[in-house]
Design a protein around this motif. Sequence first.
Motif, PDB file in Angstrom:
ATOM      1  N   SER A 124       0.850  -1.180   0.000  1.00 14.81           N
ATOM      2  CA  SER A 124       0.000   0.000   0.000  1.00 14.81           C
ATOM      3  C   SER A 124       0.889   1.234   0.000  1.00 14.81           C
ATOM      4  CB  SER A 124      -0.934   0.004   1.214  1.00 14.81           C
ATOM      5  OG  SER A 124      -0.188   0.099   2.398  1.00 14.81           O
ATOM      6  N   HIS A 156       0.739   5.777   1.011  1.00 19.33           N
ATOM      7  CA  HIS A 156       0.034   6.989   1.417  1.00 19.33           C
ATOM      8  C   HIS A 156       0.333   8.031   0.341  1.00 19.33           C
ATOM      9  CE1 HIS A 156      -2.014   9.673   4.171  1.00 19.33           C
ATOM     10  NE2 HIS A 156      -1.137  10.576   3.793  1.00 19.33           N
ATOM     11  N   TYR A 202      -2.048  14.027  -3.580  1.00 17.54           N
ATOM     12  CA  TYR A 202      -2.018  14.374  -4.998  1.00 17.54           C
ATOM     13  C   TYR A 202      -1.933  15.882  -5.193  1.00 17.54           C
ATOM     14  CZ  TYR A 202      -3.415   9.532  -5.808  1.00 17.54           C
ATOM     15  OH  TYR A 202      -3.480   8.169  -5.846  1.00 17.54           O
ATOM     16  N   TRP A 235      -6.034  15.825  -2.678  1.00 13.86           N
ATOM     17  CA  TRP A 235      -6.526  14.626  -2.002  1.00 13.86           C
ATOM     18  C   TRP A 235      -5.376  13.939  -1.292  1.00 13.86           C
ATOM     19  CZ3 TRP A 235      -5.353   9.430  -2.191  1.00 13.86           C
ATOM     20  CH2 TRP A 235      -6.247   8.581  -1.522  1.00 13.86           C
ATOM     21  N   GLY A 244      -4.658  10.362   1.217  1.00 14.23           N
ATOM     22  CA  GLY A 244      -5.205   9.161   1.815  1.00 14.23           C
ATOM     23  C   GLY A 244      -4.357   7.945   1.539  1.00 14.23           C
ATOM     24  N   ASP A 245      -4.847   6.827   2.038  1.00 15.10           N
ATOM     25  CA  ASP A 245      -4.148   5.555   1.875  1.00 15.10           C
ATOM     26  C   ASP A 245      -4.727   4.806   0.694  1.00 15.10           C
ATOM     27  OD1 ASP A 245      -2.441   5.898   4.099  1.00 15.10           O
ATOM     28  OD2 ASP A 245      -4.096   5.362   5.423  1.00 15.10           O
ATOM     29  N   VAL A 246      -3.842   4.148  -0.027  1.00 14.90           N
ATOM     30  CA  VAL A 246      -4.211   3.419  -1.237  1.00 14.90           C
ATOM     31  C   VAL A 246      -3.571   2.036  -1.170  1.00 14.90           C
ATOM     32  CG1 VAL A 246      -4.090   3.416  -3.751  1.00 14.90           C
ATOM     33  CG2 VAL A 246      -4.313   5.582  -2.529  1.00 14.90           C
ATOM     34  N   ARG A 247      -4.371   1.019  -1.497  1.00 13.76           N
ATOM     35  CA  ARG A 247      -3.877  -0.360  -1.523  1.00 13.76           C
ATOM     36  C   ARG A 247      -3.551  -0.741  -2.962  1.00 13.76           C
ATOM     37  NH1 ARG A 247      -7.417  -4.301  -2.478  1.00 13.76           N
ATOM     38  NH2 ARG A 247      -8.976  -3.222  -1.860  1.00 13.76           N
ATOM     39  N   ASP A 297      -8.550   2.931  -3.265  1.00 16.27           N
ATOM     40  CA  ASP A 297      -8.424   3.815  -2.108  1.00 16.27           C
ATOM     41  C   ASP A 297      -9.391   3.384  -1.005  1.00 16.27           C
ATOM     42  OD1 ASP A 297     -10.959   4.968  -2.546  1.00 16.27           O
ATOM     43  OD2 ASP A 297     -10.141   6.743  -3.527  1.00 16.27           O
TER      44      ASP A 297
END
Length: 150
Positions: A35, A37, A40, A45, A47-50, A64
């Motif tokens: 994942s 962090h 952008y 934006w 957040g955490d993204v897998r 996300d």
Amino acid sequence: MEERYGTDIDDLWSAITDPPRLARWLGDIVRDGGSYHARYHASGWEGDVRIDVCEPPRRLRVVDAGDHVTEVTLTADGDQTMLVWEARGMPLHLLPAYGAGNQIHVEDLTAYLAGRDRCDAAARFRELEPAYKVALPEPIDMPARSEDRP
């Protein structure tokens, strides 16, 4: 979205997966195993993204925390590479914003690979979003954004 780039597939793969290169056009990325962090540039934006699928150098799919999916596929074509950027899972009323935002990301990638700076994302968003609203197949009851409220 589709875009053809005058670079080979390995270079384009690196541009969409290498954090220092991503920082030049997409945003700040901090990887943590499967994942990352992100923050952008264009939208702010964060957040955490897998990372759901990673098949170098052809396919990357990320999800996300809101279950919004972004999938990028690359196809080599001689000394060029075709990129297909797909986004899925967002609420219908946000399609114009996601469409404009994703187009800005692709345009910023294009600018980066050509040695140019990113666009003025806020100005470009104001240009693009109305066209995405018009492109919807039927009117969608869109809640007012905070900046649209008195």
